[in-house]
Design an enzyme around this catalytic site. Structure first.
Site, PDB file in Angstrom:
ATOM      1  CG  ASN A 139       5.499  -5.793   6.320  1.00  0.00           C
ATOM      2  OD1 ASN A 139       4.548  -5.805   5.556  1.00  0.00           O
ATOM      3  ND2 ASN A 139       6.370  -4.811   6.337  1.00  0.00           N
ATOM      4  CD  GLU A 140      -0.109  -6.616   5.850  1.00  0.00           C
ATOM      5  OE1 GLU A 140       0.604  -7.573   6.238  1.00  0.00           O
ATOM      6  OE2 GLU A 140      -0.423  -6.448   4.673  1.00  0.00           O
TER       7      GLU A 140
ATOM      8  CG  LEU B  79      -1.868  -1.033   1.573  1.00  0.00           C
ATOM      9  CD1 LEU B  79      -2.829  -0.548   2.636  1.00  0.00           C
ATOM     10  CD2 LEU B  79      -2.625  -1.487   0.350  1.00  0.00           C
TER      11      LEU B  79
ATOM     12  N   GLY C 129       1.220  -5.604   0.657  1.00  0.00           N
ATOM     13  CA  GLY C 129       0.372  -5.578  -0.541  1.00  0.00           C
ATOM     14  C   GLY C 129       1.092  -6.123  -1.768  1.00  0.00           C
TER      15      GLY C 129
END
Ligand SMILES: CCCCCCCCCC/C=C/CC(=O)SCCNC(=O)CCNC(=O)[C@H](O)C(C)(C)COP(=O)(O)OP(=O)(O)OC[C@H]1O[C@@H](n2cnc3c(N)ncnc32)[C@H](O)[C@@H]1OP(=O)(O)O
Length: 303
Positions: free
Chosen positions: A178-179, A109, A154
């Protein structure tokens, strides 16, 4: 051109896709370097370069949104439109998705699209992200990801939505979701895509830890199908493509649909609720602070 808010992204993309493009040149066709006939002409847009080879029925689609191919609203839109264009052209049976930016496949993102933005913008952005995932995940084309750079978050989801993944063997080219390390949560459809690829236990561990896997580990856990020297990524992707294209289209497409439809339907059933969840989550003060701090860290790391 400012985008009108309040109108669904997908509806507008279907009705008037070109109107979604701000300052882009989608649809431009130019001869490929050294190319001659129709099969060698390339088209695309400012951020997505498409090199079609009509003879083989395969197009190479290159992301070029420097420096790191962050998924801006424009890039998402251009990807959806380029993919749709190839899907609608019966000449094409397969697409190799790769990066035109050195060392990065896709940074995920574009955090500047959700940091310090108003809820309407975040909603529009998230709908574009959903749209790209749905289009790639359910594409009737064979999609092979030639991952020639870092592939976090993303970026990883785009690669996982393809049918096959070839990763360049470079320890810096890590891949994964890895959010959690950014203080955010992968939505259920990212999680589902992960689980469908590497299984429940491996996903549970990797998602909570925010693991980014170097090539050998990515291969071991099943995130990618092949790891090859960097200069062989494209040729290996082409060999993989040939293997997938050797299968009759209708049988392969119906099988793909059978394997993926339930996962996609889950998002289709609750797309608006997913958007609202996303918006209310990312617009929280605490999340905005985390995102801001993360972006700041990225910017400082450079110096
Ligand atoms: C309870 C309800 C739940 C609801 C659901 C909530 C849903 C939340 C959203 C979940 C989805 C998240 C998916 C994502 O994709 S989040 C994005 C995660 N991405 C990353 O963590 C990658 C960050 N970037 C990097 O690690 C590195 O940049 C790189 C890709 C490894 C490349 O490294 P390199 O050294 O080559 O480049 P630099 O780090 O120097 O970066 C160059 C400039 O680019 C800027 N940059 C990098 N990444 C991003 C990004 N993702 N967005 C925007 N900008 C980015 C970086 O700051 C540098 O900018 P500068 O030149 O101005 O300094």
């Amino acid at each position: 051109m400012a985008l009108a808010s309040g109108v669904r992204f997908a509806e507008r993309a279907l009705l008037r896709p070109w109107a979604l493009l701000r300052g882009t040149t989608l649809g431009r066709t130019e001869p490929a370097a050294g190319g001659g006939g129709d099969g060698a002409r390339r088209f695309g847009s400012q951020r997505v370069l498409v090199e079609p080879d009509a003879a083989s029925g395969v197009a190479v689609m290159k992301l070029r949104n420097p420096p790191v191919n962050a998924l801006s609203l424009e890039l998402l839109t251009e990807l959806v439109i380029s993919l749709e264009k190839l899907e609608n052209d019966k000449t094409f049976r397969g697409v190799i998705l790769t990066s035109d930016c050195p060392r990065v496949f896709c940074a995920g993102l574009d955090l500047t699209e959700i940091c310090g933005r108003n809820p309407a913008h975040c909603a529009e952005y998230w709908k574009a992200m959903q749209e790209l995932w749905l289009r790639t995940y359910l594409s009737s084309l064979v999609l092979v990801a030639a991952i020639n750079g870092a592939c976090p978050a993303g970026g990883c989801i785009i690669a996982l939505s393809c049918d096959c993944r070839v990763l360049a063997d470079n320890p810096k080219y890590r891949i994964g979701l890895n959010e959690t390390l950014l203080g955010i949560i992968a939505p259920f459809w990212l999680k589902d895509t992960y689980v469908n690829t590497i299984g429940h236990r491996a996903s549970e561990q990797a998602l909570q830890l925010g693991s980014l896997f170097p090539p050998a580990e990515a291969l071991q856990v099943g995130l990618v199908d092949q790891v090859v020297p960097e200069d062989q990524v494209q040729s290996t992707a082409l060999s993989e493509m040939a293997r997938w294209l050797a299968v009759p289209d209708h049988a392969r497409q119906l099988t793909k649909n059978m394997m993926r439809k339930a996962t996609a339907d889950r998002l289709l059933r609750q797309r608006d609720a997913d958007t609202q969840n996303f918006v209310s989550f990312v617009c929280r003060d605490s999340i905005q602070k985390s995102l801001q701090a993360y972006l700041e860290k990225l910017r400082q790391r450079k110096g």
